[in-house]
Design an enzyme around this catalytic site. Structure first.
Site, PDB file in Angstrom:
ATOM      1  CG  ASP A 146      -2.097   0.931   1.093  1.00  0.00           C
ATOM      2  OD1 ASP A 146      -2.368   1.391  -0.037  1.00  0.00           O
ATOM      3  OD2 ASP A 146      -2.744   1.229   2.121  1.00  0.00           O
ATOM      4  CG  ASN A 179      -7.869  -1.815  -5.171  1.00  0.00           C
ATOM      5  OD1 ASN A 179      -6.948  -2.600  -4.983  1.00  0.00           O
ATOM      6  ND2 ASN A 179      -8.126  -0.825  -4.310  1.00  0.00           N
TER       7      ASN A 179
HETATM    8  C1  IPE Z   1      -5.449  -2.635  -0.125  1.00  0.00           C
HETATM    9  O1  IPE Z   1      -5.087  -1.314  -0.353  1.00  0.00           O
HETATM   10  C2  IPE Z   1      -5.485  -3.375  -1.411  1.00  0.00           C
HETATM   11  C3  IPE Z   1      -4.195  -3.586  -2.055  1.00  0.00           C
HETATM   12  C4  IPE Z   1      -3.038  -3.299  -1.558  1.00  0.00           C
HETATM   13  C5  IPE Z   1      -4.257  -4.199  -3.344  1.00  0.00           C
HETATM   14  P1  IPE Z   1      -6.180  -0.163  -0.528  1.00  0.00           P
HETATM   15  O2  IPE Z   1      -5.443   1.106  -0.675  1.00  0.00           O
HETATM   16  O3  IPE Z   1      -7.126  -0.536  -1.613  1.00  0.00           O
HETATM   17  O4  IPE Z   1      -6.953  -0.252   0.854  1.00  0.00           O
HETATM   18  P2  IPE Z   1      -7.703   0.861   1.696  1.00  0.00           P
HETATM   19  O5  IPE Z   1      -8.687   1.521   0.795  1.00  0.00           O
HETATM   20  O6  IPE Z   1      -6.662   1.807   2.175  1.00  0.00           O
HETATM   21  O7  IPE Z   1      -8.334   0.115   2.827  1.00  0.00           O
HETATM   22  C1  IPE Z   2      -1.474   0.302  -3.397  1.00  0.00           C
HETATM   23  O1  IPE Z   2      -1.302   1.671  -3.454  1.00  0.00           O
HETATM   24  C2  IPE Z   2      -1.716  -0.304  -4.766  1.00  0.00           C
HETATM   25  C3  IPE Z   2      -3.105  -0.694  -5.018  1.00  0.00           C
HETATM   26  C4  IPE Z   2      -4.071  -0.704  -4.142  1.00  0.00           C
HETATM   27  C5  IPE Z   2      -3.420  -1.085  -6.385  1.00  0.00           C
HETATM   28  P1  IPE Z   2      -2.524   2.679  -3.475  1.00  0.00           P
HETATM   29  O2  IPE Z   2      -2.909   2.913  -4.888  1.00  0.00           O
HETATM   30  O3  IPE Z   2      -3.621   2.194  -2.605  1.00  0.00           O
HETATM   31  O4  IPE Z   2      -1.863   3.982  -2.880  1.00  0.00           O
HETATM   32  P2  IPE Z   2      -2.434   4.927  -1.737  1.00  0.00           P
HETATM   33  O5  IPE Z   2      -2.861   4.059  -0.596  1.00  0.00           O
HETATM   34  O6  IPE Z   2      -3.584   5.677  -2.327  1.00  0.00           O
HETATM   35  O7  IPE Z   2      -1.292   5.814  -1.372  1.00  0.00           O
HETATM   36 MG    MG Z   3      -4.055   2.422  -0.641  1.00  0.00          MG
END
Ligand code: IPE
Ligand code: IPE
Ligand code: MG
Length: 250
Positions: free
Chosen positions: A21, A69
């Site tokens: 993340d 997502n």
């Molecule tokens: C969790 O991250 C999913 C992945 C790393 C693929 P998100 O960024 O989607 O989760 P939330 O929204 O912070 O809970």
């Molecule tokens: C994790 O990074 C990757 C995926 C969930 C695909 P994020 O895209 O959630 O990045 P943040 O959490 O918004 O910084």
């Molecule tokens: Mg995230």
């Protein structure tokens, strides 16, 4: 002593799972678009995979794209899927060279055609590799997985293939997408968020959690090593009592 040398090699977790993340925040900090963060996340994946294999971890599971997502803007989803297609194609040789088997969990059929096709090709090509199993969680969520398992169990009972009295922990495990993979002993989440976000809810019943403020694109094998050292200093009791710990606090 280097962080790697602090690891007790005969007490490694067999399975490490990572919620990768913070890509978007990493990009934003540099005034760039979110996609820039996802692109740099690939280097973190590569280094972590190599580090895990080098150490002798048997299973590494990476949360790459959740069911939720799909609610992101189409432009980000499309770019992420494109990145996935290209990365899988490019990295298949590295997986072969390192004897790593690729696996995927999640609703793979919901991925765009080319993505699904490339993924399956890489899974087939690496099927005979035995050093480490790298599982990508794609279009995955634990509630999706558990609901699917319940549906399949109900169907098998209805079809007379299964008796309801036979349903127990180990039977449920067989209906999960992670069937045959041991539960992760260690779950890592980057970016300073302290939540599970619908990842492996059944499987992490007794996992040790490791949270780091590092944003995913900055994560490297040394961070993995550090998490393993932390894991090895935990007292895992599984609901029981540990005599040596008890003695200390008696
Ligand atoms: C969790 O991250 C999913 C992945 C790393 C693929 P998100 O960024 O989607 O989760 P939330 O929204 O912070 O809970
Ligand atoms: C994790 O990074 C990757 C995926 C969930 C695909 P994020 O895209 O959630 O990045 P943040 O959490 O918004 O910084
Ligand atoms: Mg995230």
């Amino acid at each position: 002593m280097s962080i790697k040398n602090q690891i007790i090699t005969d007490r490694l977790p067999r399975h490490v799972a990572i919620i990768m993340d913070g890509n978007g925040r990493w990009a934003k900090k540099q005034g760039k678009l979110r996609m820039f963060g996802h692109q740099h996340g690939v280097a973190a994946v590569r280094d972590t995979v190599e580090g895990a294999a080098e150490l002798g971890i048997e299973y590494l599971t990476l949360y790459a794209f959740s069911t939720e997502n799909w609610n992101r803007p189409a432009i980000e989803i499309n770019a992420l899927m494109e990145l996935l297609v290209n990365t899988i194609s490019k990295e298949t040789k590295t997986l072969m060279d390192n004897n790593i088997r690729l696996n995927a969990i999640g609703d793979i059929e919901s991925l765009p055609g080319r993505c699904n096709k490339n993924l399956k090709a890489a899974i087939d090509k690496t099927a005979g590799n035995s050093r480490m199993t790298l599982t990508l969680a794609l279009s995955y969520s634990s509630r999706w997985e558990i609901t699917r398992a319940i549906k399949n169990i109900a169907q098998d009972v209805k079809d007379g293939k299964l008796n309801a009295t036979e349903i127990n922990d180990s039977l449920v495990e067989k209906y999960l997408t992670t069937a045959g993979i041991p539960d992760p002993e260690l779950l890592i989440r980057t970016s300073g968020e302290y939540r599970v976000s619908n990842f492996l809810l059944w499987q992490i019943a007794y996992s040790e959690f490791y949270f780091t403020n590092k944003l995913w694109p900055d994560f490297r094998r040394e961070d993995l090593f550090e998490s393993i050292v932390s894991y090895q200093n935990r007292d895992r009791r599984f609901g029981g009592v540990n005599e040596s710990t008890n003695a200390k606090h008696a």
